[in-house]
Design an enzyme around this catalytic site. Structure first.
Site, PDB file in Angstrom:
ATOM      1  N   GLY A   1       0.812  -1.206   0.000  1.00  0.00           N
ATOM      2  CA  GLY A   1       0.000   0.000   0.000  1.00  0.00           C
ATOM      3  C   GLY A   1       0.845   1.255   0.000  1.00  0.00           C
TER       4      GLY A   1
ATOM      5  CD  GLU B   1       6.277  -1.693  -9.579  1.00  0.00           C
ATOM      6  OE1 GLU B   1       7.096  -1.035  -8.933  1.00  0.00           O
ATOM      7  OE2 GLU B   1       5.718  -2.712  -9.133  1.00  0.00           O
TER       8      GLU B   1
ATOM      9  CB  SER C   1       7.118   7.213 -19.562  1.00  0.00           C
ATOM     10  OG  SER C   1       6.672   5.936 -19.956  1.00  0.00           O
TER      11      SER C   1
END
Length: 393
Positions: A126, A375, A378
């Site tokens: 989380g 994650e 760009s």
């Protein structure tokens, strides 16, 4: 220099066979129903996929060399068949298991890891919040310590593997105080999924990754023992940055799987589809696009496995963390943007059929966009690469 060993290649065939038998026949139906196939997780566990980076004492493979590369091979092969299943493994290991394995106490590891490594349970991470995405330091969730217990209040967004019937724990980043310079002190705390006051919000209606489990989480006076602190107090920010570095290589492997499948689909279709009395692949307009796909796949795969190799070399004490961080950002940026381009090109090659859900390219087209976001976007990767080159922050 880096290359896949014979053992890595044999493992690739093992995972590919598993994906062909246990995922491919059912994935279109799962996607259509937005169904998370809970039964698939322990099957992946039996194959050893969740334990590739874990020591034998917790049921893992105990690999001394190339463990992270094995994980990337598995993620690529699962992602080649379905991106949602690939991210289930990627998040299950990178965001679920690895933080506990890396920073957990002996007691925490013994409590959580055996079931997670075996695929009997899943764990979430989380981090993201409604108002704190790329700006993870803007975390608003708070955790106060009193009489030996943490009390958490706040919310998290877009958390993978957080709401399944086999989810056991979520690692939560929260403000636990202030530093002397006035900046927030952020720590990581393990919150069991059955904690009173923890609400798993309804599943999101997503553009893609329909099979993946994704929920928001709300914490209202959630109490856990002080011993649930993961790692050192105030080191949560540093810990999740390290976690994300590894995760970027895993997402890059997922993107390679996506691009590889698009190359295979476009190549086969270009040979079979007839127009004006000949296969459409005989036309330069099509053949050049398929050739571009081959270049995208090869370059993305090389960057990804170079980063994975550097990660394994770092774990063996032969490479520095900075080198891994830079390679991870480069691989993630290139591979995910290549995957997005690959789905667009493959859909164009398929023409009208590419817009139809009965063809896999439509599903992969929907799934690819999130690769450029999760994650670290760009834009974040470009920022990290620039900093790695010594440019001013």
């Amino acid at each position: 220099m880096f290359e896949l060993s014979h053992d890595h290649l044999d493992f690739r065939h093992l995972v590919r066979d598993f994906a062909a038998a246990r995922i491919e026949p059912y994935v279109a139906d799962w996607d259509r129903r937005a169904h998370f196939p809970t039964e698939l997780v322990p099957a992946m566990g039996e194959l050893g996929l969740f334990g590739l980076n874990a020591p034998e004492e917790f049921g893992g493979a105990g690999l001394e060399e190339g463990g992270f590369t094995y994980l990337c091979v598995a993620i690529e092969e699962l992602g080649r068949v379905d991106q949602s299943v690939g991210i289930t493994l990627s998040a299950g290991v990178g965001l679920g298991i690895n933080p506990i394995l890396t920073y957990g106490t002996t007691e925490q590891r013994e409590r959580w890891l055996p079931d997670l490594v075996a695929g009997r349970r899943l764990a979430g991470f989380g981090l993201t919040e409604p108002d704190a995405g790329s700006d993870a330091a803007g975390t608003r969730t708070r955790a106060g310590l009193s009489q030996g217990r943490w009390t958490l209040n706040g919310s998290k967004a877009f958390i993978t593997n957080s709401g399944t019937e086999i989810t056991s724990v979520v690692t939560v980043t929260a403000r636990t105080g202030r530093r002397p310079d006035g900046t927030p002190e952020i720590s990581a705390i393990l919150v069991p999924s059955d904690s009173p006051g923890l609400t798993v919000e309804p599943a999101y209606r997503k553009l893609g990754w329909h099979i993946s489990d994704t929920h928001g989480l709300t914490f209202e006076d959630v109490e856990v023992p002080e011993s649930n602190l993961l790692g050192q107090r105030g080191h949560g920010f540093k810990q999740f940055l390290k976690t994300l570095d590894d995760g970027r290589i895993a997402i890059s492997a997922l993107a390679v799987g996506c691009a590889q499948r698009m190359l295979e689909e476009a190549t086969a279709y270009s040979k079979q589809r007839m127009a004006f009395g000949r296969p459409i692949g005989a036309n330069q307009g099509i053949s050049f696009q398929v050739a571009d796909l081959a270049v995208m796949v090869e370059s993305a795969r090389l960057l990804t496995y170079k980063a994975a190799w550097l990660k394994d070399e770092h774990e063996a004490g032969r490479r520095g963390a900075g080198e891994v961080k830079q390679a991870a950002a480069i691989a993630k940026l290139h591979s995910t943007e290549a995957a997005m381009d690959a789905t667009r090109i493959a859909t164009q090659v398929f023409g009208g059929n590419g817009f139809m859900e009965e063809y896999p390219v439509a599903r992969f087209y929907r799934d690819a966009k999130i690769l450029e976001i999760g994650e670290g976007t760009s834009e974040v990767q470009r920022m990290l690469i620039a900093r790695g080159l010594g440019l001013p922050a």
